[in-house]
Design a protein around this motif. Structure first.
Motif, mmCIF file in Angstrom:
data_model
loop_
_atom_site.group_PDB
_atom_site.id
_atom_site.type_symbol
_atom_site.label_atom_id
_atom_site.label_comp_id
_atom_site.label_asym_id
_atom_site.label_seq_id
_atom_site.Cartn_x
_atom_site.Cartn_y
_atom_site.Cartn_z
ATOM 1 N N GLY A 38 0.925 -1.135 0.038
ATOM 2 C CA GLY A 38 -0.040 -0.049 -0.171
ATOM 3 C C GLY A 38 0.672 1.532 -0.020
ATOM 4 O O GLY A 38 0.614 2.418 0.489
ATOM 5 N N ALA A 39 2.500 1.073 -0.401
ATOM 6 C CA ALA A 39 3.107 2.488 -0.475
ATOM 7 C C ALA A 39 3.034 3.003 -1.594
ATOM 8 O O ALA A 39 3.311 2.021 -2.620
ATOM 9 C CB ALA A 39 4.469 1.905 -0.409
ATOM 10 N N HIS A 40 2.955 4.283 -1.996
ATOM 11 C CA HIS A 40 2.631 4.796 -3.101
ATOM 12 C C HIS A 40 4.362 5.014 -2.942
ATOM 13 O O HIS A 40 5.127 6.057 -2.146
ATOM 14 C CB HIS A 40 1.852 6.427 -2.796
ATOM 15 N N ALA A 41 5.166 5.090 -4.513
ATOM 16 C CA ALA A 41 6.353 5.287 -4.733
ATOM 17 C C ALA A 41 6.505 5.800 -5.844
ATOM 18 O O ALA A 41 6.171 5.465 -6.883
ATOM 19 C CB ALA A 41 7.446 3.994 -4.687
ATOM 20 N N GLU A 42 7.709 6.342 -6.731
ATOM 21 C CA GLU A 42 7.817 6.796 -7.519
ATOM 22 C C GLU A 42 9.760 6.236 -7.961
ATOM 23 O O GLU A 42 10.449 6.870 -6.644
ATOM 24 C CB GLU A 42 7.601 8.018 -8.655
ATOM 25 N N ALA A 43 10.447 6.362 -8.997
ATOM 26 C CA ALA A 43 11.894 5.887 -8.774
ATOM 27 C C ALA A 43 11.910 6.713 -10.578
ATOM 28 O O ALA A 43 11.267 7.355 -11.070
ATOM 29 C CB ALA A 43 11.880 4.914 -10.103
ATOM 30 N N VAL A 44 13.672 7.190 -9.598
ATOM 31 C CA VAL A 44 14.323 8.326 -10.721
ATOM 32 C C VAL A 44 15.575 7.824 -11.487
ATOM 33 O O VAL A 44 16.093 6.838 -10.889
ATOM 34 C CB VAL A 44 14.471 9.589 -10.324
ATOM 35 N N ASP A 45 15.959 7.492 -13.148
ATOM 36 C CA ASP A 45 16.769 6.588 -13.064
ATOM 37 C C ASP A 45 18.079 7.755 -12.962
ATOM 38 O O ASP A 45 18.035 8.690 -13.728
ATOM 39 C CB ASP A 45 16.875 6.119 -14.404
ATOM 40 N N VAL A 46 19.250 6.908 -11.878
ATOM 41 C CA VAL A 46 19.905 8.423 -12.564
ATOM 42 C C VAL A 46 21.741 7.420 -13.607
ATOM 43 O O VAL A 46 22.365 6.494 -13.011
ATOM 44 C CB VAL A 46 21.078 8.145 -11.075
ATOM 45 N N VAL A 47 22.144 7.323 -15.012
ATOM 46 C CA VAL A 47 22.324 6.543 -15.431
ATOM 47 C C VAL A 47 23.728 7.211 -15.576
ATOM 48 O O VAL A 47 24.102 8.457 -16.410
ATOM 49 C CB VAL A 47 22.119 6.762 -16.846
ATOM 50 N N LEU A 48 25.150 6.870 -15.277
ATOM 51 C CA LEU A 48 25.743 7.893 -14.838
ATOM 52 C C LEU A 48 27.244 7.592 -16.564
ATOM 53 O O LEU A 48 27.355 8.544 -16.386
ATOM 54 C CB LEU A 48 27.209 6.246 -14.058
ATOM 55 N N ARG A 49 26.624 6.610 -17.136
ATOM 56 C CA ARG A 49 27.469 6.835 -18.755
ATOM 57 C C ARG A 49 27.418 7.749 -19.341
ATOM 58 O O ARG A 49 28.690 8.939 -20.049
ATOM 59 C CB ARG A 49 26.862 5.756 -19.869
ATOM 60 N N PRO A 50 25.919 8.500 -19.177
ATOM 61 C CA PRO A 50 26.046 9.907 -20.280
ATOM 62 C C PRO A 50 27.173 11.731 -18.654
ATOM 63 O O PRO A 50 27.614 12.358 -19.912
ATOM 64 C CB PRO A 50 25.059 10.143 -20.339
ATOM 65 N N LEU A 51 27.062 10.775 -18.443
ATOM 66 C CA LEU A 51 27.946 11.516 -16.958
ATOM 67 C C LEU A 51 29.073 11.449 -17.334
ATOM 68 O O LEU A 51 29.944 11.787 -15.590
ATOM 69 C CB LEU A 51 27.236 11.761 -15.682
ATOM 70 N N ALA A 52 29.635 10.305 -17.923
ATOM 71 C CA ALA A 52 30.988 9.891 -17.585
ATOM 72 C C ALA A 52 32.284 10.538 -17.549
ATOM 73 O O ALA A 52 33.200 10.941 -16.790
ATOM 74 C CB ALA A 52 31.574 9.065 -18.056
ATOM 75 N N GLN A 53 31.971 11.834 -18.577
ATOM 76 C CA GLN A 53 33.678 12.880 -18.337
ATOM 77 C C GLN A 53 32.997 14.142 -17.684
ATOM 78 O O GLN A 53 34.331 14.496 -17.155
ATOM 79 C CB GLN A 53 33.009 14.074 -19.678
ATOM 80 N N ASP A 54 31.909 13.853 -17.170
ATOM 81 C CA ASP A 54 31.405 15.275 -16.252
ATOM 82 C C ASP A 54 32.028 14.408 -14.320
ATOM 83 O O ASP A 54 32.226 15.713 -13.508
ATOM 84 C CB ASP A 54 29.686 15.409 -15.888
ATOM 85 N N ILE A 55 31.961 13.682 -14.156
ATOM 86 C CA ILE A 55 32.951 12.540 -13.315
ATOM 87 C C ILE A 55 34.157 12.991 -13.335
ATOM 88 O O ILE A 55 34.476 13.201 -11.799
ATOM 89 C CB ILE A 55 31.653 11.335 -12.946
ATOM 90 N N ALA A 56 34.594 12.432 -14.362
ATOM 91 C CA ALA A 56 36.134 12.900 -14.415
ATOM 92 C C ALA A 56 36.189 14.107 -13.768
ATOM 93 O O ALA A 56 37.591 14.518 -13.451
ATOM 94 C CB ALA A 56 36.534 11.662 -16.203
ATOM 95 N N ALA A 57 36.009 14.942 -14.477
ATOM 96 C CA ALA A 57 36.283 15.976 -14.498
ATOM 97 C C ALA A 57 36.034 16.994 -13.039
ATOM 98 O O ALA A 57 36.790 18.002 -12.621
ATOM 99 C CB ALA A 57 35.757 17.676 -15.622
#
Length: 205
Positions: A38-57
């Motif tokens: 009976g719990a209402h929940a939602e999910a958000v995807d955090v996909v790291l592949r498109p952020l690879a350059q941002d993460i390295a920087a």
């Protein structure tokens, strides 16, 4: 009633990605288990592949881009986390580790968390206990007992992968229900966020 939010972090390097597929299936199992109670929940995807350059920087400059800042915010503001990485040399990927290294100490404390990993062979399955659990224990997340490792052969029929996914999803849902994330009070958020002067604060002493 505001739904609880689950941040689903996947660090797959390929496209398509078995790591993302495992993350999706864990997400769906958790949402279903929450719905069943009976719990209402939602999910958000955090996909790291498109952020690879941002993460390295970010690792060398300590300045996060707008996209990376938004991804980090989704994770630290979540009511629960599902974190999934590919396995290299019996450990998590560098992309996965670098993303979590960019999160400040204490920001994941008490968040219910489910861990999973993918790899080419079952011999890498110890990554759950030798690498992932120690890292998230250091980050003070609340990690569920079951961890799912999916080797290449596990994607076939009757491998038991579906049962393990369902079990971990239920454990995360149960933890979210029984021990929801404890958010520390903001010392500046007094009486509903109203500003108080130093003299008013002294009056409360």
């Amino acid at each position: 009633m505001t739904p609880v939010r689950i941040a689903v972090v996947s660090a797959g390097l390929g496209e398509p990605s078995s790591t993302k597929l495992l993350a999706d299936r864990l997400r769906d199992a958790t949402l279903q288990a929450l719905a069943d109670c009976g719990a209402h929940a939602e999910a958000v995807d955090v996909v790291l592949r498109p952020l690879a350059q941002d993460i390295a920087a970010h690792m060398v400059t300590h300045n996060a881009t707008e996209a990376l800042s938004a991804a980090i915010r989704e994770v630290i503001d979540a009511d629960a986390i599902i974190a999934v990485t590919p396995t290299f040399n019996m450990s998590y990927s560098g992309l996965f580790k670098s993303f979590f290294d960019g999160i400040e100490e204490g920001q994941l404390a008490s968040i219910p968390t489910a861990l999973a990993a993918t790899g080419g062979s079952a011999r890498h399955s110890m990554v759950m206990d030798t690498a992932m659990r120690p890292m998230f224990a250091y980050l003070k997340a609340q990690v569920v007992p079951t961890g799912v490792f999916a080797a290449s052969e596990d994607w076939g029929a009757d491998s038991g992968l579906d049962r393990r996914i369902a079990r971990e999803g239920k454990e995360l849902a149960d933890l979210m229900t029984a021990l929801p994330r404890r958010r520390e009070a903001d010392p500046f958020d007094v009486e509903g966020g109203a500003f108080q002067s130093f003299e008013q604060l002294l009056g409360h002493a």
